[in-house]
Design a protein around this motif. Structure first.
Motif, PDB file in Angstrom:
ATOM      1  N   VAL A 141      -9.492  -0.710  -3.555  1.00 28.69           N
ATOM      2  CA  VAL A 141      -8.437  -0.485  -4.533  1.00 28.69           C
ATOM      3  C   VAL A 141      -7.141  -1.074  -3.990  1.00 28.69           C
ATOM      4  CG1 VAL A 141      -7.988   1.848  -3.618  1.00 28.69           C
ATOM      5  CG2 VAL A 141      -7.117   1.211  -5.875  1.00 28.69           C
ATOM      6  N   LEU A 142      -6.461  -1.813  -4.830  1.00 22.89           N
ATOM      7  CA  LEU A 142      -5.134  -2.328  -4.497  1.00 22.89           C
ATOM      8  C   LEU A 142      -4.156  -1.707  -5.494  1.00 22.89           C
ATOM      9  CD1 LEU A 142      -3.763  -4.373  -2.519  1.00 22.89           C
ATOM     10  CD2 LEU A 142      -3.754  -5.980  -4.435  1.00 22.89           C
ATOM     11  N   GLY A 143      -3.311  -0.809  -4.982  1.00 18.44           N
ATOM     12  CA  GLY A 143      -2.394  -0.086  -5.850  1.00 18.44           C
ATOM     13  C   GLY A 143      -1.065  -0.793  -6.024  1.00 18.44           C
ATOM     14  N   TYR A 144      -0.396  -0.471  -7.132  1.00 14.80           N
ATOM     15  CA  TYR A 144       0.986  -0.882  -7.365  1.00 14.80           C
ATOM     16  C   TYR A 144       1.125  -2.409  -7.427  1.00 14.80           C
ATOM     17  CZ  TYR A 144       1.087   3.944  -6.015  1.00 14.80           C
ATOM     18  OH  TYR A 144       0.812   5.291  -5.938  1.00 14.80           O
ATOM     19  N   VAL A 145       0.271  -3.009  -8.251  1.00 12.30           N
ATOM     20  CA  VAL A 145       0.245  -4.468  -8.393  1.00 12.30           C
ATOM     21  C   VAL A 145       1.297  -4.897  -9.411  1.00 12.30           C
ATOM     22  CG1 VAL A 145      -1.132  -6.407  -9.232  1.00 12.30           C
ATOM     23  CG2 VAL A 145      -2.152  -4.700  -7.708  1.00 12.30           C
ATOM     24  N   LYS A 146       2.172  -5.797  -9.009  1.00 16.25           N
ATOM     25  CA  LYS A 146       3.191  -6.320  -9.917  1.00 16.25           C
ATOM     26  C   LYS A 146       2.835  -7.690 -10.477  1.00 16.25           C
ATOM     27  CE  LYS A 146       7.062  -7.942  -8.241  1.00 16.25           C
ATOM     28  NZ  LYS A 146       8.348  -8.066  -7.515  1.00 16.25           N
ATOM     29  N   GLU A 147       1.869  -8.382  -9.829  1.00 15.23           N
ATOM     30  CA  GLU A 147       1.470  -9.706 -10.322  1.00 15.23           C
ATOM     31  C   GLU A 147       0.095 -10.062  -9.777  1.00 15.23           C
ATOM     32  OE1 GLU A 147       2.791 -14.423  -9.864  1.00 15.23           O
ATOM     33  OE2 GLU A 147       3.987 -12.848  -8.914  1.00 15.23           O
TER      34      GLU A 147
END
Length: 596
Positions: A141-147
């Motif tokens: 899981v990769l959280g807090y993705v802005k792009e």
């Protein structure tokens, strides 16, 4: 062809929720349900990815039959298909049971390459379901993705942003991403609305997805809500009118008194009388970036100290990393009796795979009674994945605690933007895990020495490759300010905020605004005060033209003194301040500037 599944939630429209003045409970009847607003950004990102890279977008939701309306909204935005996971047995699920149910439904649907979630649920401010679903699926899981920068059949490259850092990370797919609220979700056109209204939405029951009855709904939830109540009244207001003799001079004196003393720490820790004795320790996870500790960790340490003393047990800090001497030393200074260090050689920056392995190992070996996490982005994600790994409950975004006579930790959090409070317990699973809202508690200084237990974590593995990492130099000026001048709709025009800025400058403070002003672009979004903005804890909060919406009051609950100016004598802010002046702020503020 890349397949994307977006998981969304339907929530009551918080703007239409009202508190019954007689019963002090929320009136839910007739309140429309909407797509959880952060989930709209996940839908939008999925559609953009399909437009860039090709593929198919499937939207799912777990909920009652009316959840179909949220799915039709997603179809109108451009999703290709939607599924409703619905069964009476699923009602009352916490995030543990919800993520398990989503995992079973996803497996039934044949899985996907990418799973997108909104970063939070606005009804309870949880940020858990995405990371926990990833853990059930056994994928990163990769959280807090802005792009999302790149996507192919093997990997995804995305930009991840926390409060203090930004990373470009490559990870293999399948993977879960939680999406930040950046950009603007698209508005459906008329043809899309017509197509969505007539689309067939299949329904999946617990039998359809093969869910174990003991793991779904209220029965399968490790955490239980035991009490729902209105927000407590924490201040005893003294209110005058502008017409009263010397009213402005009185207000000036109250402002001056509010600014005296107070160094940001509790002056003296008073040990409470113990209520019970428990076997396990109380732990506080210390969040750090390299050698710098997030100050929220020390706030939580103060409350952890009180909880441990109520339980007649010791307070321990738990730190994960490779170069953590600064965090260890600070933990003793702020109240810890002992420090556990999960040594992760070569990994001193947060990595969800590595840190979950390390923390889970420590929890399983030493079996604490409770683990408190500061409500920072990294800590929330780590708490979520660790709770699934060690099979326990996780309670989100808490602002107060108590211990009952059986030794059970009672954790209370605001729901629905602070309109009501829920007290939640984890009656059977241990440890109980809790994320704690930053800016609510005040650090204490208790100089002491204690034992340091180091556990080197073997066979570390990670699926993340950090391509770029940079520390963000921006400061959270709202959270750090001793004085905040808050501005609401009563300011009437964005040009008038200059008057508040002048007053803030005179007082050595900064300006913050309410959500409507930030949403309208009158002031930067990072200056929004409130539950969905920044929770603050200044010496003085001076509220100008602010009515006192509950979500705003939650954000200022940690202020030492609240002073309000509003021309509406019925404004809610006057029931939640220390001193108030009923009068036109355009008459009051110039007088304050002249006299201060």
């Amino acid at each position: 062809m890349v397949r994307i599944i977006v998981s969304i939630k339907q929530v009551p429209d918080a703007d239409d929720l009202r508190v019954d003045p007689v019963t002090n409970t929320l009136v839910r009847e007739g309140v429309p349900a909407v797509v959880n607003p952060p989930d709209l950004y996940a839908i939008e990102e999925a559609i953009r990815l399909r437009e860039r890279f090709g593929g198919k977008v499937t939207v799912i939701t777990m909920g009652p039959p009316q959840g179909e309306l949220a799915l039709r909204d997603a179809l109108a935005m451009g999703a290709d298909e939607a599924y409703l996971i619905t069964d009476r047995a699923m009602a009352g699920a916490d995030t543990w049971a919800t993520s398990y149910t989503l995992f079973k439904a996803i497996t039934k649907l044949g899985g996907a390459d990418l799973y997108l979630f909104g970063r939070r649920a606005v009804d309870g401010e949880t940020e858990q379901v995405g990371p926990q679903t990833a853990k059930w699926l056994g994928i990163p899981v990769l959280g807090y993705v802005k792009e999302v920068k790149e996507l192919d059949q093997r990997r995804v490259v995305a930009v991840r942003a926390t409060e203090n850092e930004e990373e470009v990370v490559e990870l293999p797919i399948p993977a879960v991403l939680t999406i930040l609220e950046t950009g603007r979700p698209r508005e459906p056109d008329i043809n899309s609305l017509i197509r969505a209204k007539t689309a067939k939405i299949p329904k999946l029951t617990k039998e359809d997805i093969g869910a174990e009855p003991s793991k779904i709904g209220l029965a399968g939830s490790p955490t239980k809500v035991i009490k729902v109540h209105p927000p407590p009244k924490t201040r005893n207001p003294e209110v005058k009118r502008l017409e009263d003799p010397d009213a402005v001079e009185w207000l000036v004196q109250k402002i001056r008194e509010s600014l005296q003393g107070d160094q940001g720490y509790e002056e003296r820790y008073v040990k409470p009388e113990p209520k019970v004795k428990v076997k396990g320790e109380v732990w506080v996870y210390v969040d750090h970036m390299d050698t710098t500790v997030n100050p929220a960790s020390w706030e939580i340490m103060a409350e952890g100290r009180r909880i441990a003393d109520l339980m007649s047990t010791s307070l321990s800090a738990v730190v994960v990393g490779d170069n953590v001497d600064n965090a260890v030393e600070g933990s003793f200074k702020h109240g810890a009796d002992k420090v556990y260090v999960g040594v992760t050689k070569g990994f001193n920056l947060y990595d969800n795979d590595v840190y979950t392995q390390a923390l889970s190992k420590l929890v399983r070996k030493y079996q604490p009674e409770a683990v408190l996490f500061p409500g920072t982005r990294n800590s929330r994600e780590l708490a979520s994945t660790t709770a699934i790994t060690v099979d326990t409950g996780l309670i989100a975004d808490c602002t107060s605690f108590d211990v009952d006579d059986k030794g059970v930790l009672n954790s209370t959090r605001p729901d629905f933007g602070g309109k009501e409070m829920s007290t939640i317990v984890c009656p059977k699973s241990r440890p109980v895990m809790v994320t704690v809202r930053p800016g609510v508690f005040r650090p204490i200084l208790l100089e002491r020495k204690g034992e340091v237990i180091r556990e080197e974590v073997e066979d570390l593995f990670t699926r993340f490759k950090v391509l770029e990492h940079r520390k963000l130099e921006r400061r959270n000026v709202l959270a750090e300010a001793d004085v905040v001048v808050g501005v609401g709709r009563g300011i009437r025009d964005p040009e008038n905020i200059k008057m508040a800025e002048e007053l803030a400058s005179r007082l050595g403070g900064v300006v913050g605004v309410t959500k409507p002003l930030a949403d309208s672009g009158w002031y930067p979004k990072d200056r929004q005060v409130g539950q969905t903005g920044v929770t603050i804890r200044p010496k003085l909060y001076l509220a100008l033209g602010i009515s006192g919406a509950v979500q705003h009051l939650v954000g200022i609950s940690g202020a030492r003194k609240v002073i309000a100016v509003n021309q509406d004598p019925e404004a809610q802010i006057f029931s939640n301040c220390d001193y108030g002046l009923v009068g036109d702020l355009f008459k009051v503020v110039p007088e304050l500037l002249r006299r201060l």
